[in-house]
Design an enzyme around this catalytic site. Structure first.
Site, PDB file in Angstrom:
ATOM      1  N   TYR A  32       0.829  -1.201   0.000  1.00  0.00           N
ATOM      2  CA  TYR A  32       0.000   0.000   0.000  1.00  0.00           C
ATOM      3  C   TYR A  32       0.864   1.252   0.000  1.00  0.00           C
ATOM      4  CZ  TYR A  32       0.728   1.089   4.991  1.00  0.00           C
ATOM      5  OH  TYR A  32       1.275   1.430   6.209  1.00  0.00           O
ATOM      6  N   ARG A  51       8.212   4.188  -4.858  1.00  0.00           N
ATOM      7  CA  ARG A  51       8.277   3.249  -3.722  1.00  0.00           C
ATOM      8  C   ARG A  51       7.257   2.125  -3.906  1.00  0.00           C
ATOM      9  NH1 ARG A  51       7.591   5.543   2.285  1.00  0.00           N
ATOM     10  NH2 ARG A  51       5.417   5.660   1.604  1.00  0.00           N
ATOM     11  N   ARG A  99      -7.319 -20.467  -1.738  1.00  0.00           N
ATOM     12  CA  ARG A  99      -6.324 -20.240  -0.694  1.00  0.00           C
ATOM     13  C   ARG A  99      -5.210 -21.288  -0.716  1.00  0.00           C
ATOM     14  NH1 ARG A  99      -5.013 -21.262   4.497  1.00  0.00           N
ATOM     15  NH2 ARG A  99      -4.275 -19.502   5.758  1.00  0.00           N
ATOM     16  N   LYS A 144       6.540  -1.678   1.892  1.00  0.00           N
ATOM     17  CA  LYS A 144       5.324  -1.133   2.503  1.00  0.00           C
ATOM     18  C   LYS A 144       4.185  -2.150   2.387  1.00  0.00           C
ATOM     19  CE  LYS A 144       3.051   3.319   3.215  1.00  0.00           C
ATOM     20  NZ  LYS A 144       3.188   3.356   4.672  1.00  0.00           N
ATOM     21  N   GLU A 176      11.839   2.897  14.281  1.00  0.00           N
ATOM     22  CA  GLU A 176      10.878   3.919  13.832  1.00  0.00           C
ATOM     23  C   GLU A 176       9.588   3.757  14.622  1.00  0.00           C
ATOM     24  OE1 GLU A 176       9.581   3.266   9.748  1.00  0.00           O
ATOM     25  OE2 GLU A 176       9.769   1.103  10.010  1.00  0.00           O
ATOM     26  N   LEU A 200      10.883   1.690   7.218  1.00  0.00           N
ATOM     27  CA  LEU A 200      10.321   2.167   5.949  1.00  0.00           C
ATOM     28  C   LEU A 200      10.994   3.496   5.648  1.00  0.00           C
ATOM     29  CD1 LEU A 200       8.059   1.671   3.785  1.00  0.00           C
ATOM     30  CD2 LEU A 200       6.841   3.497   4.989  1.00  0.00           C
TER      31      LEU A 200
HETATM   32  N1  PDD Z   1       2.644   5.295   7.428  1.00  0.00           N
HETATM   33  N2  PDD Z   1       7.341   4.240   8.902  1.00  0.00           N
HETATM   34  C1  PDD Z   1       6.240   3.480   8.911  1.00  0.00           C
HETATM   35  C2  PDD Z   1       6.294   2.158   9.575  1.00  0.00           C
HETATM   36  C3  PDD Z   1       5.058   3.940   8.291  1.00  0.00           C
HETATM   37  O1  PDD Z   1       3.964   3.167   8.282  1.00  0.00           O
HETATM   38  C4  PDD Z   1       5.059   5.224   7.683  1.00  0.00           C
HETATM   39  C5  PDD Z   1       3.863   5.752   6.984  1.00  0.00           C
HETATM   40  C6  PDD Z   1       6.244   5.975   7.706  1.00  0.00           C
HETATM   41  C7  PDD Z   1       6.342   7.317   7.036  1.00  0.00           C
HETATM   42  O2  PDD Z   1       6.340   7.197   5.644  1.00  0.00           O
HETATM   43  P1  PDD Z   1       5.863   8.380   4.702  1.00  0.00           P
HETATM   44  O3  PDD Z   1       6.612   9.586   5.098  1.00  0.00           O
HETATM   45  O4  PDD Z   1       6.185   7.903   3.351  1.00  0.00           O
HETATM   46  O5  PDD Z   1       4.371   8.555   4.925  1.00  0.00           O
HETATM   47  C8  PDD Z   1       7.366   5.450   8.303  1.00  0.00           C
HETATM   48  C9  PDD Z   1       1.470   5.599   6.638  1.00  0.00           C
HETATM   49  C10 PDD Z   1       1.216   7.028   6.394  1.00  0.00           C
HETATM   50  C11 PDD Z   1       0.281   4.810   7.126  1.00  0.00           C
HETATM   51  O6  PDD Z   1       0.466   3.630   7.262  1.00  0.00           O
HETATM   52  O7  PDD Z   1      -0.816   5.356   7.290  1.00  0.00           O
END
Ligand code: PDD
Length: 281
Positions: A32, A51, A99, A144, A176, A200
């Site tokens: 996603y 990405r 499945r 992601k 993170e 990420l």
């Molecule tokens: N989350 N690290 C993780 C684990 C994340 O899920 C996200 C983003 C980020 C920041 O990434 P970016 O700057 O590209 O949004 C870092 C999104 C927004 C979510 O899952 O809603």
């Protein structure tokens, strides 16, 4: 009424659905993206789509359509939602098949869902608290993936502790947040975990690093410990819709003098300025 694109159709979100045999539903076998959208403009769209393509390639899922076709769908969704401000959610799964863990043969058509989560971008400026928790995720956090159970449990833990976010650690190193990148400031240097499979590589993170570089702000991309975080001068979190969120407490440690950090707000200002320029150009 929110309109959602799902596998070729634009439907009211409440009526948009996927097959129960969708591999996204059964195996979290999908990828996603969340892209900030405001006044009909997407923030750093190309980086997000780069990405997306990278994540899909890492798990061997084909793009559901060409990049220009995907951009067209995204624009249709934005238009049909009357240019609402928020996070554009885009999900691609491996598709529908009976499945079986291994990839289905022949490969099904990947499923594509696009809709907007309406919200004000960068709402939180007052200064929040985060807690630290063990990082329970898999070893490819650079992908992601829609498999988000560990972050769901982590965010719930934060919520129950009255905190905004949980910062995850491995062997005492902060990786993170559950849905954001983690940053500290020490002696006017901004410090964040280097891009690696442990995190990420946030698009907001990359944009902030570029802005810091352009503006002569000292950067260290290196691992930092929970103890260093507790002892930081400033701290903040970054992600697409939250933008830059100042942190004033980590666990029970007050950060700096307990106020929102000056360098944090400077970076946030630089980001907002760049964003404004983009949406008015
Ligand atoms: N989350 N690290 C993780 C684990 C994340 O899920 C996200 C983003 C980020 C920041 O990434 P970016 O700057 O590209 O949004 C870092 C999104 C927004 C979510 O899952 O809603």
């Amino acid at each position: 009424m929110s309109i959602c694109y799902v596998n070729g159709r634009y439907l009211p979100l409440a009526h948009a659905s996927v097959n129960v045999q969708d591999r996204g539903y059964q195996f979290a076998d999908g990828i996603y993206e969340v892209i900030a959208v405001k006044n009909g403009q997407l923030w750093d769209e190309e980086w997000h789509l780069d990405r997306l393509e990278r994540s899909l390639a890492e798990v061997q899922i084909a793009m559901p359509c060409t990049r220009p076709a995907l951009k067209h769908i995204i624009r249709q969704v934005i238009q049909q939602n009357c240019n609402v401000e928020g996070g554009l959610y885009l999900q691609v799964s491996r598709g529908v098949a009976s499945r079986d863990f291994a990839f289905p043969k022949p490969a099904p058509k990947p499923s594509l869902v696009v809709y907007i989560m309406p919200r004000r971008l960068g709402q939180s400026t007052k200064g929040v608290r985060v807690i630290t928790i063990p990082d329970m995720r898999w070893k490819r956090c650079d992908i992601k993936s829609i498999a988000l159970l560990a972050p769901v449990l982590g965010k719930q833990q934060a919520k129950e502790a009255g905190a905004f976010e949980a910062w995850q650690y491995v062997d005492g190193i902060i990786t993170e947040g559950t849905s954001s990148n983690a940053w500290i400031v020490k002696n006017n240097t901004i410090i964040t975990h280097p891009a690696s499979p442990a995190i990420l590589n946030g698009i907001t993170r990359m944009r902030l690093l570029a802005l810091a570089k352009e503006n002569g702000i000292a950067i260290e991309e290196r691992p930092f410990t929970v103890a260093e975080a507790h002892d930081a001068d400033e701290a903040f979190a970054s992600a697409s819709t939250m933008v830059v969120v100042p942190i004033i407490k980590i666990d029970d440690a007050v950060i700096g003098n307990g106020n929102v950090g000056a360098l944090t707000m400077r970076l946030r200002g630089l980001y907002e300025e760049a964003f404004k320029k983009l949406i008015t150009d």
